[in-house]
Design a protein around this motif. Sequence first.
Motif, PDB file in Angstrom:
ATOM      1  N   LYS A 106       0.839  -1.193   0.000  1.00 14.98           N
ATOM      2  CA  LYS A 106       0.000   0.000   0.000  1.00 14.98           C
ATOM      3  C   LYS A 106       0.876   1.246   0.000  1.00 14.98           C
ATOM      4  CE  LYS A 106      -0.588  -0.021   5.061  1.00 14.98           C
ATOM      5  NZ  LYS A 106      -1.583  -0.132   6.152  1.00 14.98           N
ATOM      6  N   PRO A 107       0.320   2.383  -0.406  1.00 10.93           N
ATOM      7  CA  PRO A 107       1.111   3.609  -0.462  1.00 10.93           C
ATOM      8  C   PRO A 107       1.643   4.013   0.921  1.00 10.93           C
ATOM      9  CG  PRO A 107      -0.927   3.855  -1.697  1.00 10.93           C
ATOM     10  CD  PRO A 107      -1.051   2.571  -0.943  1.00 10.93           C
ATOM     11  N   GLY A 108       2.823   4.591   0.919  1.00  9.44           N
ATOM     12  CA  GLY A 108       3.403   5.113   2.151  1.00  9.44           C
ATOM     13  C   GLY A 108       4.303   4.156   2.895  1.00  9.44           C
ATOM     14  N   VAL A 109       4.271   2.872   2.523  1.00  9.59           N
ATOM     15  CA  VAL A 109       5.079   1.874   3.241  1.00  9.59           C
ATOM     16  C   VAL A 109       6.569   2.150   3.064  1.00  9.59           C
ATOM     17  CG1 VAL A 109       5.779  -0.553   3.282  1.00  9.59           C
ATOM     18  CG2 VAL A 109       3.345   0.052   3.250  1.00  9.59           C
ATOM     19  N   LEU A 110       6.993   2.383   1.832  1.00  9.01           N
ATOM     20  CA  LEU A 110       8.422   2.583   1.577  1.00  9.01           C
ATOM     21  C   LEU A 110       8.940   3.824   2.305  1.00  9.01           C
ATOM     22  CD1 LEU A 110      11.008   1.786   0.177  1.00  9.01           C
ATOM     23  CD2 LEU A 110      10.224   2.996  -1.868  1.00  9.01           C
ATOM     24  N   SER A 111       8.167   4.899   2.275  1.00  8.74           N
ATOM     25  CA  SER A 111       8.637   6.117   2.945  1.00  8.74           C
ATOM     26  C   SER A 111       8.701   5.930   4.453  1.00  8.74           C
ATOM     27  CB  SER A 111       7.727   7.295   2.594  1.00  8.74           C
ATOM     28  OG  SER A 111       6.399   7.064   3.036  1.00  8.74           O
ATOM     29  N   ALA A 112       7.738   5.175   5.020  1.00  8.23           N
ATOM     30  CA  ALA A 112       7.759   4.923   6.463  1.00  8.23           C
ATOM     31  C   ALA A 112       8.956   4.062   6.854  1.00  8.23           C
ATOM     32  CB  ALA A 112       6.456   4.246   6.881  1.00  8.23           C
ATOM     33  N   VAL A 113       9.241   3.056   6.028  1.00  3.73           N
ATOM     34  CA  VAL A 113      10.410   2.204   6.281  1.00  3.73           C
ATOM     35  C   VAL A 113      11.686   3.035   6.214  1.00  3.73           C
ATOM     36  CG1 VAL A 113      11.817   0.328   5.338  1.00  3.73           C
ATOM     37  CG2 VAL A 113       9.347   0.035   5.589  1.00  3.73           C
ATOM     38  N   ALA A 114      11.789   3.882   5.195  1.00  7.47           N
ATOM     39  CA  ALA A 114      12.974   4.734   5.061  1.00  7.47           C
ATOM     40  C   ALA A 114      13.116   5.659   6.262  1.00  7.47           C
ATOM     41  CB  ALA A 114      12.884   5.546   3.770  1.00  7.47           C
ATOM     42  N   GLY A 115      11.981   6.110   6.803  1.00 12.29           N
ATOM     43  CA  GLY A 115      12.026   6.977   7.979  1.00 12.29           C
ATOM     44  C   GLY A 115      12.613   6.286   9.193  1.00 12.29           C
ATOM     45  N   ILE A 116      12.343   4.986   9.337  1.00  8.76           N
ATOM     46  CA  ILE A 116      12.914   4.231  10.459  1.00  8.76           C
ATOM     47  C   ILE A 116      14.437   4.176  10.340  1.00  8.76           C
ATOM     48  CG2 ILE A 116      13.035   1.958  11.554  1.00  8.76           C
ATOM     49  CD1 ILE A 116      10.427   3.459  12.049  1.00  8.76           C
ATOM     50  N   PHE A 117      14.923   3.949   9.146  1.00  9.04           N
ATOM     51  CA  PHE A 117      16.375   3.938   8.931  1.00  9.04           C
ATOM     52  C   PHE A 117      16.971   5.309   9.247  1.00  9.04           C
ATOM     53  CE2 PHE A 117      15.303   0.103   6.689  1.00  9.04           C
ATOM     54  CZ  PHE A 117      16.444  -0.691   6.761  1.00  9.04           C
ATOM     55  N   ALA A 118      16.285   6.360   8.831  1.00  2.00           N
ATOM     56  CA  ALA A 118      16.788   7.709   9.083  1.00  2.00           C
ATOM     57  C   ALA A 118      16.839   8.013  10.576  1.00  2.00           C
ATOM     58  CB  ALA A 118      15.894   8.725   8.367  1.00  2.00           C
ATOM     59  N   GLU A 119      15.839   7.537  11.328  1.00  2.00           N
ATOM     60  CA  GLU A 119      15.820   7.749  12.776  1.00  2.00           C
ATOM     61  C   GLU A 119      17.086   7.210  13.442  1.00  2.00           C
ATOM     62  OE1 GLU A 119      12.405   5.994  14.512  1.00  2.00           O
ATOM     63  OE2 GLU A 119      10.966   7.248  13.417  1.00  2.00           O
ATOM     64  N   GLN A 120      17.594   6.094  12.930  1.00  3.85           N
ATOM     65  CA  GLN A 120      18.776   5.452  13.515  1.00  3.85           C
ATOM     66  C   GLN A 120      20.068   5.906  12.842  1.00  3.85           C
ATOM     67  OE1 GLN A 120      18.496   3.659  16.221  1.00  3.85           O
ATOM     68  NE2 GLN A 120      16.235   3.761  16.182  1.00  3.85           N
ATOM     69  N   ASP A 121      19.949   6.873  11.935  1.00  5.86           N
ATOM     70  CA  ASP A 121      21.103   7.403  11.212  1.00  5.86           C
ATOM     71  C   ASP A 121      21.790   6.316  10.390  1.00  5.86           C
ATOM     72  OD1 ASP A 121      22.692   9.512  10.410  1.00  5.86           O
ATOM     73  OD2 ASP A 121      24.183   9.214  11.997  1.00  5.86           O
ATOM     74  N   VAL A 122      20.973   5.461   9.790  1.00  5.13           N
ATOM     75  CA  VAL A 122      21.465   4.398   8.913  1.00  5.13           C
ATOM     76  C   VAL A 122      21.099   4.746   7.480  1.00  5.13           C
ATOM     77  CG1 VAL A 122      21.295   1.966   8.282  1.00  5.13           C
ATOM     78  CG2 VAL A 122      21.297   2.631  10.703  1.00  5.13           C
ATOM     79  N   SER A 123      22.088   4.810   6.619  1.00  3.17           N
ATOM     80  CA  SER A 123      21.874   5.176   5.219  1.00  3.17           C
ATOM     81  C   SER A 123      21.588   3.932   4.387  1.00  3.17           C
ATOM     82  CB  SER A 123      23.116   5.894   4.679  1.00  3.17           C
ATOM     83  OG  SER A 123      22.987   6.149   3.298  1.00  3.17           O
ATOM     84  N   ILE A 124      20.591   4.044   3.500  1.00  4.40           N
ATOM     85  CA  ILE A 124      20.214   2.935   2.626  1.00  4.40           C
ATOM     86  C   ILE A 124      21.022   3.005   1.329  1.00  4.40           C
ATOM     87  CG2 ILE A 124      18.343   1.936   1.260  1.00  4.40           C
ATOM     88  CD1 ILE A 124      16.402   2.890   3.409  1.00  4.40           C
ATOM     89  N   ALA A 125      21.651   1.888   0.961  1.00  4.98           N
ATOM     90  CA  ALA A 125      22.413   1.825  -0.290  1.00  4.98           C
ATOM     91  C   ALA A 125      21.512   1.459  -1.461  1.00  4.98           C
ATOM     92  CB  ALA A 125      23.552   0.818  -0.171  1.00  4.98           C
ATOM     93  N   THR A 126      20.707   0.400  -1.289  1.00  9.93           N
ATOM     94  CA  THR A 126      19.784  -0.022  -2.347  1.00  9.93           C
ATOM     95  C   THR A 126      18.496  -0.514  -1.715  1.00  9.93           C
ATOM     96  OG1 THR A 126      20.555  -2.322  -2.389  1.00  9.93           O
ATOM     97  CG2 THR A 126      21.683  -0.776  -3.838  1.00  9.93           C
ATOM     98  N   VAL A 127      17.408  -0.370  -2.454  1.00  7.95           N
ATOM     99  CA  VAL A 127      16.122  -0.927  -2.030  1.00  7.95           C
ATOM    100  C   VAL A 127      15.434  -1.499  -3.258  1.00  7.95           C
ATOM    101  CG1 VAL A 127      14.959   1.308  -2.260  1.00  7.95           C
ATOM    102  CG2 VAL A 127      13.942  -0.483  -0.831  1.00  7.95           C
ATOM    103  N   ARG A 128      14.836  -2.664  -3.088  1.00 10.45           N
ATOM    104  CA  ARG A 128      14.181  -3.331  -4.212  1.00 10.45           C
ATOM    105  C   ARG A 128      12.878  -3.937  -3.732  1.00 10.45           C
ATOM    106  NH1 ARG A 128      14.654  -8.706  -5.423  1.00 10.45           N
ATOM    107  NH2 ARG A 128      16.507  -8.858  -4.098  1.00 10.45           N
ATOM    108  N   GLN A 129      11.801  -3.721  -4.489  1.00 10.98           N
ATOM    109  CA  GLN A 129      10.523  -4.334  -4.158  1.00 10.98           C
ATOM    110  C   GLN A 129      10.227  -5.433  -5.169  1.00 10.98           C
ATOM    111  OE1 GLN A 129       7.146  -1.772  -3.507  1.00 10.98           O
ATOM    112  NE2 GLN A 129       5.665  -3.435  -3.765  1.00 10.98           N
ATOM    113  N   SER A 130       9.770  -6.559  -4.645  1.00 10.68           N
ATOM    114  CA  SER A 130       9.345  -7.647  -5.531  1.00 10.68           C
ATOM    115  C   SER A 130       7.975  -8.124  -5.069  1.00 10.68           C
ATOM    116  CB  SER A 130      10.355  -8.798  -5.489  1.00 10.68           C
ATOM    117  OG  SER A 130      10.424  -9.357  -4.195  1.00 10.68           O
ATOM    118  N   GLY A 131       7.193  -8.640  -5.983  1.00 10.59           N
ATOM    119  CA  GLY A 131       5.874  -9.165  -5.659  1.00 10.59           C
ATOM    120  C   GLY A 131       4.849  -8.055  -5.463  1.00 10.59           C
ATOM    121  N   ARG A 132       3.598  -8.442  -5.493  1.00 12.81           N
ATOM    122  CA  ARG A 132       2.491  -7.517  -5.270  1.00 12.81           C
ATOM    123  C   ARG A 132       1.512  -8.164  -4.305  1.00 12.81           C
ATOM    124  NH1 ARG A 132       1.897  -3.398  -8.945  1.00 12.81           N
ATOM    125  NH2 ARG A 132       0.543  -2.605  -7.282  1.00 12.81           N
TER     126      ARG A 132
END
Length: 448
Positions: A379-405
């Motif tokens: 559903k919409p907003g999931v990726l941004s919320a997940v990215a926000g959790i990483f940002a909270e911990q000061d962890v930078s994301i190198a790559t992200v990939r979504q598979s399946g629906r």
Amino acid sequence: MPRSPMRAAPTEAMGFAMRTEPLKVALLGCGVVGSEVARLMTANAADLAARVGVPLELAGIAVRRPNRQREVPGVAPELFTTDAEALVKRDDVDLVIEVIGGIEPSRALILAALESGKSVVSANKALLAEDGATLYQAAEKHGADLYYEAAVAGAIPLLRPLRESLVGDRVSRVLGIVNGTTNFILDRMDTTGAGFTEALEEATSLGYAEADPTADVEGFDAAAKAAILAGLAFHTRVTASDVHREGITEVTAADIASARAMNSVVKLLAICEVDPVAGKVSARVHPAMIPRSHPLAGVREAYNAVFIESESAGQLMFYGPGAGGSPTASAVLGDLVAIARNKMTGRRGPGESAYAGLTVRPVGEARTRYHISLDVDDKPGVLSAVAGIFAEQDVSIATVRQSGRGPDATLVIVTHLAPDAALTATVARLRALDFVRDVSSVMRVESE
């Protein structure tokens, strides 16, 4: 230019009378390794005598079950005894080999030998990783040698380069595969698609895994070896309890498939590092993904391989069979020749080098990368919320990939380097999210 004077023979220079009688050797243990040591000592007696200067003779072989049938060519039945302590303390015994394993009675027997001035060869990684300092102190006090090349990586000459060849250099990192059983299992999972249980069963049937494989698959064996390697590399006392340990029992077919999708493989790695500025060392053992282009990725079957990185020598790689009766016996006999030569010349080999006395860094401070696979709501907003959790911990994301629906939606995220504690906290926060159905895979990634 005048010729340099010829070097005096050890007996001339040091005042030692040349010994002509054999050196008597007590062998503690006659299992897979011990029986091969006894066989090789007999079969190669002439060569060993030529290399040492006098014959090496078995004075006795301590065993637990004297009536057990043993086929050791050339070894007289009367050499077997159940009284290991008496054998070690015999006045005619010069040198001792310990291949019993475990903590006790091995520790007591080795100490008894060292306290009587008898040099010892051991293959006992568990004891050395738990209480090596006590053994070193006894050897130093009583003028004896303690050699243990066979304790790590079988026949591969690894510890002696650290103790002697690289003693004038500064080692910064040790990275390697030091357990053949787990490497065989992970290799089978990668190359045949087998699951963990199936691969373990094959390893057991081929003799690569013990009836109780806990020490191997849970990482205890590799952690003991990592402690020894870190202690030698960084001149600091490191025990097995200082090593962060994770085994391979939780590695799944999905993990192997995720690694394959990244053109990587999963290996159980021992990683030892030093931070000279902070005055800290770290030692950890855990599964990790490494690129297929990395030399360690090509280490197959039950083989071992270790990288040593140093300031002047650069990057060195040691590769070969890491276990088994013959390879381990080869390392034992190499040490036996070394301590026998020292005995003949009145010299001693290197003792403990723990002068640096660095602090052991907890795994939370180690910088690493994570591969994380999340089963999420589509559903919409999931990726941004997940990215926000990483940002909270000061962890930078190198790559992200979504598979399946829909119900099969999965996010696969690989991070940049970050403190392990921050990455662990990130995973914990992700598990608590309503739209994250499962954190199906978490694995570290080593790219160098």
